[in-house]
Structures are given as structure tokens and as C-alpha cells.
Scaffold this motif. Structure first.
Motif, mmCIF file in Angstrom:
data_model
loop_
_atom_site.group_PDB
_atom_site.id
_atom_site.type_symbol
_atom_site.label_atom_id
_atom_site.label_comp_id
_atom_site.label_asym_id
_atom_site.label_seq_id
_atom_site.Cartn_x
_atom_site.Cartn_y
_atom_site.Cartn_z
ATOM 1 N N LEU A 156 9.504 -4.150 2.533
ATOM 2 C CA LEU A 156 8.908 -4.053 3.923
ATOM 3 C C LEU A 156 9.550 -2.681 4.438
ATOM 4 N N ASP A 157 10.689 -2.309 4.300
ATOM 5 C CA ASP A 157 11.282 -0.981 4.931
ATOM 6 C C ASP A 157 10.920 0.193 4.226
ATOM 7 N N MET A 158 10.514 -0.015 2.846
ATOM 8 C CA MET A 158 9.929 0.969 2.013
ATOM 9 C C MET A 158 8.441 1.157 2.283
ATOM 10 N N VAL A 159 7.710 0.140 2.672
ATOM 11 C CA VAL A 159 6.414 0.257 3.155
ATOM 12 C C VAL A 159 6.195 0.997 4.665
ATOM 13 N N ARG A 160 7.260 0.539 5.511
ATOM 14 C CA ARG A 160 7.284 1.285 6.809
ATOM 15 C C ARG A 160 7.519 2.613 6.591
ATOM 16 N N ALA A 161 8.345 2.987 5.871
ATOM 17 C CA ALA A 161 8.622 4.704 5.680
ATOM 18 C C ALA A 161 7.471 5.303 5.240
ATOM 19 N N ARG A 162 6.911 4.895 4.252
ATOM 20 C CA ARG A 162 5.797 5.502 3.480
ATOM 21 C C ARG A 162 4.695 5.719 4.424
ATOM 22 N N MET A 163 4.202 4.516 5.449
ATOM 23 C CA MET A 163 3.349 4.857 6.305
ATOM 24 C C MET A 163 3.806 5.919 7.568
ATOM 25 N N ALA A 164 4.873 5.906 7.780
ATOM 26 C CA ALA A 164 5.499 6.762 8.867
ATOM 27 C C ALA A 164 5.330 8.404 8.653
ATOM 28 N N VAL A 165 5.373 8.596 7.219
ATOM 29 C CA VAL A 165 5.378 10.011 6.862
ATOM 30 C C VAL A 165 4.044 10.541 6.195
ATOM 31 N N MET A 175 -1.057 -3.857 3.017
ATOM 32 C CA MET A 175 -1.265 -4.157 1.770
ATOM 33 C C MET A 175 -1.783 -2.921 0.988
ATOM 34 N N HIS A 176 -2.663 -2.146 1.278
ATOM 35 C CA HIS A 176 -2.768 -0.774 0.538
ATOM 36 C C HIS A 176 -1.489 -0.344 -0.020
ATOM 37 N N VAL A 177 -0.663 -0.165 1.026
ATOM 38 C CA VAL A 177 0.751 0.754 0.652
ATOM 39 C C VAL A 177 1.363 -0.050 -0.617
ATOM 40 N N PHE A 178 1.324 -1.477 -0.606
ATOM 41 C CA PHE A 178 1.894 -2.118 -1.677
ATOM 42 C C PHE A 178 1.036 -1.732 -3.052
ATOM 43 N N VAL A 179 -0.151 -2.044 -2.838
ATOM 44 C CA VAL A 179 -1.018 -2.192 -4.042
ATOM 45 C C VAL A 179 -0.960 -0.691 -4.769
ATOM 46 N N ARG A 180 -0.791 0.393 -3.852
ATOM 47 C CA ARG A 180 -0.856 1.585 -4.540
ATOM 48 C C ARG A 180 0.459 2.018 -5.099
ATOM 49 N N ILE A 181 1.517 1.544 -4.299
ATOM 50 C CA ILE A 181 2.847 1.927 -5.006
ATOM 51 C C ILE A 181 3.160 1.280 -6.467
ATOM 52 N N SER A 182 2.587 -0.130 -6.378
ATOM 53 C CA SER A 182 2.806 -0.790 -7.428
ATOM 54 C C SER A 182 1.902 -0.379 -8.830
ATOM 55 N N GLN A 183 0.691 0.229 -8.511
ATOM 56 C CA GLN A 183 -0.077 0.837 -9.335
ATOM 57 C C GLN A 183 0.152 2.216 -9.809
ATOM 58 N N GLU A 184 0.434 3.076 -8.871
ATOM 59 C CA GLU A 184 0.868 4.136 -9.236
ATOM 60 C C GLU A 184 2.090 4.686 -9.612
ATOM 61 N N GLU A 185 3.145 3.829 -9.149
ATOM 62 C CA GLU A 185 4.461 4.481 -9.229
ATOM 63 C C GLU A 185 5.494 3.293 -9.867
ATOM 64 N N GLY A 186 5.037 2.155 -9.818
ATOM 65 C CA GLY A 186 5.657 1.066 -10.620
ATOM 66 C C GLY A 186 6.205 -0.027 -9.458
ATOM 67 N N VAL A 187 6.303 -1.380 -9.744
ATOM 68 C CA VAL A 187 6.758 -2.234 -8.752
ATOM 69 C C VAL A 187 8.364 -2.018 -8.484
ATOM 70 N N ARG A 188 9.042 -1.575 -9.341
ATOM 71 C CA ARG A 188 10.412 -1.095 -8.965
ATOM 72 C C ARG A 188 10.564 -0.007 -8.019
ATOM 73 N N THR A 189 9.412 0.923 -7.590
ATOM 74 C CA THR A 189 9.733 1.876 -6.689
ATOM 75 C C THR A 189 9.861 1.295 -5.271
ATOM 76 N N LEU A 190 9.231 -0.084 -5.248
ATOM 77 C CA LEU A 190 9.497 -0.838 -3.848
ATOM 78 C C LEU A 190 10.938 -1.136 -3.502
ATOM 79 N N TYR A 191 11.941 -1.058 -4.322
ATOM 80 C CA TYR A 191 13.414 -1.032 -4.187
ATOM 81 C C TYR A 191 13.994 0.302 -4.247
ATOM 82 N N ARG A 192 13.144 1.426 -4.303
ATOM 83 C CA ARG A 192 13.948 2.647 -4.482
ATOM 84 C C ARG A 192 14.758 2.992 -3.302
ATOM 85 N N GLY A 193 15.967 3.168 -3.187
ATOM 86 C CA GLY A 193 16.761 3.318 -2.157
ATOM 87 C C GLY A 193 17.633 2.466 -1.655
#
Length: 328
Positions: A156-165, A175-193
Motif C-alpha cells: 500500500l505504501d508503494m501504491v501511495r508513492a506511485r499515485m503521488a508522483v 486498484m488500477h495501480v495494483f493491476v498495472r504494476i502487476s501486469q507491466e512490472e511484475g508482482v515483485r515490484t510491489l515490494y521494491r524498496g
């Protein structure tokens, strides 16, 4: 000296019998209602929501500067806020705040609740049950609470940062952020950082809770009042936030760079690699401490409000329990 004697039936006078019937201090402690974990969760969620909503525009501005190579200054920060207001309206300053609420309410709820539970656990372990913990367990309880909350809410912190910038056209909702990140960058990206976040939250949460609890303890010893006034709580929380955030700020910059690498075109993959690139291009102070002065403005305010809101709602629920009411 006058002595009171029982009446003919061997009974003591009413007042004296009442005194003898009073529970001991240990019994009083047992009779005093205690808040459940659910109560602490509710208090924490409310405290986090109030604090983050108040400072949302400053928080968004700080993140935008953190993830860019643009030089930070207070003048540029407030110019950005003003231009955003003129271009997209007042509510645009709170863009991403819905994601913040989705994240911060469970985060703050878990953190405050976990802190109460860790204090009880460590208090029993070190023989300080129902008393103020000594320094090291006090620091440890705060760090463990921060780690627990971060582990459970990080995506959820990852999603907040993406929406802010990003512009609102890129992500329509959470939900759109979760779906796009998962499809385009992979689920592991949700834990980057995630790693720098954990490394940062250990000193941040530990020092923040430690400072606040220590100031309350010193205040009680000096004033002989068990509870500080609201403005005193705000001051204690502000000091705690200032010290805690200053100690862990470079890792906050690193995690934001890693979280937003997918939309900024950067290749921040590791902690050391990110630090090296930031320092090489922007320097230590202007890079790793970019936006710190903004954090000195918003951080103490947010932490002060958060601790104050938690303590006030905590005491309010305690009084309701004493009156026989229950909210959980």
C-alpha cells in the motif's frame, strides 16, 4: 484516645466497615478496565488518518522532490504547491490521499496496537508489568511495532508513492495501480524498496516511540500528573518525530527512488546502487537529505497529532469502559 466499638450485634459503624471493604491497590489494578487489542487498533487507525490528512499536501510535495533530480528549496516547494493548486484545483493537493488512508489506517492501527502488546510482553519479560519500561525495552518495543506494521502494509505504501508522483490520467484508482504494476512490472515490484524501508523503520519507529514515552515519563515525574495536557502531548510528539525522522531520512529517500523507478525511467534496483547514484549526481546533502527541511515542518506536526489523537481516543475509550460501555 476514643475507640469505636461494635454495636450490640457486633457490627462496625457503616463508614468504618466501608473503609475496611475497600480493595487493596493490587486489587484496584485488577478491577480497572483494560483496553482490548481491537480498541488499540481503532485508536491507531483514527490517529493515523487524522495526522496524514492534515499534512497530505506537504507529504505529496516532499515525495515529488525526493524522486526527482530537481534541487529542493522551501521556495520551490511552495511554488510547486501553488502551481498545482492553480492548474488542477485545491483537491489535487490531496491526490493520492485515498491511497494514503488505505495504507495509513491499517499501518497506524497495527503499529500502535503492536506497540501496546510489545510493551506488555517486554514488561512481563523484564519485570516491569504495568510500569514504564527501562530505556532498551522501550526502544525495542517501538522498533518491533514499526517492523510489524511495515511488513503487513508495504504494498500500500508503494501504491501511495506511485499515485503521488504521477498524473491522474496514468492511474485512475488504487486498484488500477495494483493491476498495472502487476501486469507491466511484475508482482515483485510491489515490494521494491522493502529492505531500505525496514532498515529505516527500525531507528525511526524505535527512536520516535522511545522519545515520546520518555518525555511522558519525565513529565509525570516532574509534574506529578499521570496524564499530560493535549498541547504537551503535541510538543512531545513533535520532538519525537523530529528526532526519529532526521535519523532515518536518507533511507526514506532511497526507498522512494526505488518505489518510483518504474515511472521515472531510473534504474534503482539495490540500496547501495541507489545511494551511489544519488550521491554521484546530486551530492550527499542535496541528494540523500533532499526535502529534509520540508520533513522538519510536516513530520513533527504529523507525529504530534498522531500521538495526541491516539492518547486522547485511548483515554476516551478507557472512560467509556469504566462507565460500562463497549465499542468493540
Amino acid at each position: 484516645m476514643a475507640h469505636r466499638v461494635p454495636d450490640r450485634q457486633g457490627r462496625l459503624p457503616v463508614a468504618e466497615a466501608a473503609v475496611l471493604a475497600l480493595p487493596t491497590s493490587s486489587q484496584t489494578q485488577e478491577l480497572r478496565p483494560k483496553l482490548s487489542a481491537v480498541d488499540s487498533l481503532l485508536c491507531g487507525a483514527f490517529a493515523g488518518a487524522v495526522a496524514k490528512t492534515v499534512i497530505a499536501p506537504l507529504d505529496r510535495t516532499k515525495i515529488i522532490f525526493q524522486v526527482s533530480s530537481k534541487r529542493f528549496s522551501a521556495k520551490e516547494a511552495f511554488r510547486l504547491i501553488y502551481c498545482t493548486y492553480l492548474k488542477d484545483g485545491l483537491l489535487s493537493l490531496w491526490r493520492g490521499n485515498s491511497a494514503t488512508m488505505v495504507r495509513v489506517m491499517p499501518y497506524a492501527a497495527i503499529q500502535f496496537c503492536a506497540h501496546e502488546q510489545y510493551k506488555k510482553l517486554l514488561g512481563g519479560r523484564y519485570g516491569f508489568q504495568e510500569k514504564a519500561l527501562p530505556p532498551f525495552p522501550r526502544l525495542l518495543a517501538g522498533s518491533l511495532a514499526g517492523i510489524t506494521a511495515t511488513m503487513l502494509t508495504y504494498p500500500l505504501d508503494m501504491v501511495r508513492a506511485r499515485m503521488a508522483v504521477t498524473a491522474k490520467e496514468m492511474y485512475s484508482n488504487i486498484m488500477h495501480v495494483f493491476v498495472r504494476i502487476s501486469q507491466e512490472e511484475g508482482v515483485r515490484t510491489l515490494y521494491r524498496g522493502f529492505t531500505p524501508t525496514i532498515l529505516g523503520v527500525i531507528p525511526y519507529a524505535g527512536i520516535t516511540f522511545f522519545t515520546y514515552e520518555t518525555l511522558k515519563k519525565l513529565h509525570a515525574e516532574r509534574t506529578k500528573r499521570s496524564q499530560p495536557y493535549p498541547h504537551e502531548r503535541l510538543a512531545f510528539g513533535a520532538c519525537a518525530g523530529l528526532i526519529g525522522q532526521s535519523a532515518s531520512y536518507p533511507l526514506d529517500v532511497v526507498r522512494r527512488r526505488m518505489q518510483t523507478a518504474g515511472v521515472t525511467g531510473s534504474s534503482y534496483c539495490t540500496i547501495l546502487g541507489t545511494i551511489r547514484e544519488v550521491v554521484t549526481k546530486e551530492g550527499v546533502v542535496r541528494g540523500l537529505y533532499k526535502g529534509l527541511s520540508m520533513n522538519w515542518l510536516k513530520g513533527p506536526v504529523a507525529v504530534g497529532i498522531s500521538f495526541t489523537a491516539f492518547d486522547i481516543t485511548h483515554n476516551l475509550l478507557l472512560k467509556l469502559h469504566q462507565m460500562g460501555y463497549s465499542v468493540s
